[in-house]
Design a protein around this motif. Sequence first.
Motif, PDB file in Angstrom:
ATOM      1  N   ASN A   1      10.298   6.539  -0.763  1.00 30.31           N
ATOM      2  CA  ASN A   1      10.143   7.402   0.427  1.00 30.31           C
ATOM      3  C   ASN A   1      11.497   7.570   1.136  1.00 30.31           C
ATOM      4  OD1 ASN A   1       7.208   7.625   0.126  1.00 30.31           O
ATOM      5  ND2 ASN A   1       7.233   5.433   0.593  1.00 30.31           N
TER       6      ASN A   1
ATOM      7  N   GLY B   1      12.030  -1.321  -4.126  1.00 34.15           N
ATOM      8  CA  GLY B   1      10.872  -1.070  -3.263  1.00 34.15           C
ATOM      9  C   GLY B   1      10.625  -2.204  -2.294  1.00 34.15           C
TER      10      GLY B   1
ATOM     11  N   TRP C   1       8.350  -4.391  -2.234  1.00 32.03           N
ATOM     12  CA  TRP C   1       8.001  -5.673  -2.864  1.00 32.03           C
ATOM     13  C   TRP C   1       9.224  -6.575  -3.005  1.00 32.03           C
ATOM     14  CZ3 TRP C   1       3.732  -8.401  -4.191  1.00 32.03           C
ATOM     15  CH2 TRP C   1       3.895  -9.444  -5.111  1.00 32.03           C
TER      16      TRP C   1
ATOM     17  N   LEU D   1       5.873   1.978   3.175  1.00 34.79           N
ATOM     18  CA  LEU D   1       4.718   1.931   2.275  1.00 34.79           C
ATOM     19  C   LEU D   1       3.710   2.976   2.741  1.00 34.79           C
ATOM     20  CD1 LEU D   1       4.655  -1.911   2.173  1.00 34.79           C
ATOM     21  CD2 LEU D   1       4.478  -0.556   0.079  1.00 34.79           C
ATOM     22  N   ILE D   2       3.259   3.810   1.825  1.00 40.42           N
ATOM     23  CA  ILE D   2       2.281   4.844   2.183  1.00 40.42           C
ATOM     24  C   ILE D   2       1.048   4.659   1.302  1.00 40.42           C
ATOM     25  CG2 ILE D   2       1.830   7.335   2.314  1.00 40.42           C
ATOM     26  CD1 ILE D   2       4.855   7.734   2.711  1.00 40.42           C
TER      27      ILE D   2
HETATM   28  O1  LIG Z   1       3.779   2.003  -4.612  1.00 40.51           O
HETATM   29  N1  LIG Z   1       4.225   2.397  -3.569  1.00 40.51           N
HETATM   30  C1  LIG Z   1       5.362   1.904  -2.928  1.00 40.51           C
HETATM   31  C2  LIG Z   1       6.249   0.944  -3.490  1.00 40.51           C
HETATM   32  N2  LIG Z   1       6.032   0.466  -4.737  1.00 40.51           N
HETATM   33  C3  LIG Z   1       7.067  -0.222  -5.513  1.00 40.51           C
HETATM   34  C4  LIG Z   1       7.087  -1.730  -5.254  1.00 40.51           C
HETATM   35  O2  LIG Z   1       7.558  -2.003  -3.940  1.00 40.51           O
HETATM   36  C5  LIG Z   1       8.020  -2.409  -6.263  1.00 40.51           C
HETATM   37  O3  LIG Z   1       9.325  -1.881  -6.117  1.00 40.51           O
HETATM   38  C6  LIG Z   1       7.573  -2.231  -7.702  1.00 40.51           C
HETATM   39  O4  LIG Z   1       6.207  -2.631  -7.814  1.00 40.51           O
HETATM   40  C7  LIG Z   1       8.417  -3.049  -8.678  1.00 40.51           C
HETATM   41  O5  LIG Z   1       8.364  -4.407  -8.342  1.00 40.51           O
HETATM   42  N3  LIG Z   1       7.310   0.496  -2.768  1.00 40.51           N
HETATM   43  C8  LIG Z   1       7.538   0.971  -1.509  1.00 40.51           C
HETATM   44  O6  LIG Z   1       8.501   0.555  -0.862  1.00 40.51           O
HETATM   45  N4  LIG Z   1       6.709   1.905  -0.956  1.00 40.51           N
HETATM   46  C9  LIG Z   1       5.630   2.389  -1.608  1.00 40.51           C
HETATM   47  O7  LIG Z   1       4.899   3.234  -1.037  1.00 40.51           O
END
Ligand SMILES: O=Nc1c(NC[C@H](O)[C@H](O)[C@H](O)CO)[nH]c(=O)[nH]c1=O
Length: 192
Positions: A28, A60, A62, A119-120
């Motif tokens: 995003n 992301g 995570w 995160l959406i």
């Molecule tokens: O799925 N949506 C999103 C997302 N998924 C990726 C996750 O954070 C991570 O990077 C992967 O799973 C790899 O480990 N990460 C975000 O920041 N915003 C979201 O909206």
Amino acid sequence: QVHAPAAPTAPFPHAASLRIGIVHARWNGACIDALVEGSLKALTAAGVQRDNIVVESVPGSWELPHATARMIAAAQTQASSAATDLMSATSLLDPSSTPSSTSSAPSAPFDAVISIGVLIKGSTMHFEYISDACVHGLMRVGLDSNTPVILGVLTALTQEQAEQRSGIGKDAHNHGEDWGSAAVEMASKTKD
Ligand SMILES: O=Nc1c(NC[C@H](O)[C@H](O)[C@H](O)CO)[nH]c(=O)[nH]c1=O
């Protein structure tokens, strides 16, 4: 939309010496870019030097807890090893010794870190699991490291909610500015 309480008006005398980290996810991107800029705007407006702000990105949200922990630990290790070098080079037992190299002063640990992600909600439970793990992970990093970790993670149910909180659109408010102010306040508490 409820806005954060206004930051205390008291000036932060140590702001010019504060070292602040920003770790941001790349999902995003339009919202992320606005939130990072909002945080930088608030930090520099409070007197933090741009050279004392380190910005890093991860795929992301995570990855935010792990990257935040590593950023804090790396700075702490670097500062302590540089200080050790300095001490060992200028042994108190041998006043004639001088520093072996003209190393710069030890880099300081971070006084606060802002972790930014957007995160959406999608059509699965992915959003809930990442949001929960990320928020609890960041709380743990802050407590375990004794370094203020500012929660800059938007957990939005819609794209529009995320944009509204990123300062994008009519009457929008950039929460990144609140996070920057919170970082200065919390970092200053460890200096007072
Ligand atoms: O799925 N949506 C999103 C997302 N998924 C990726 C996750 O954070 C991570 O990077 C992967 O799973 C790899 O480990 N990460 C975000 O920041 N915003 C979201 O909206």
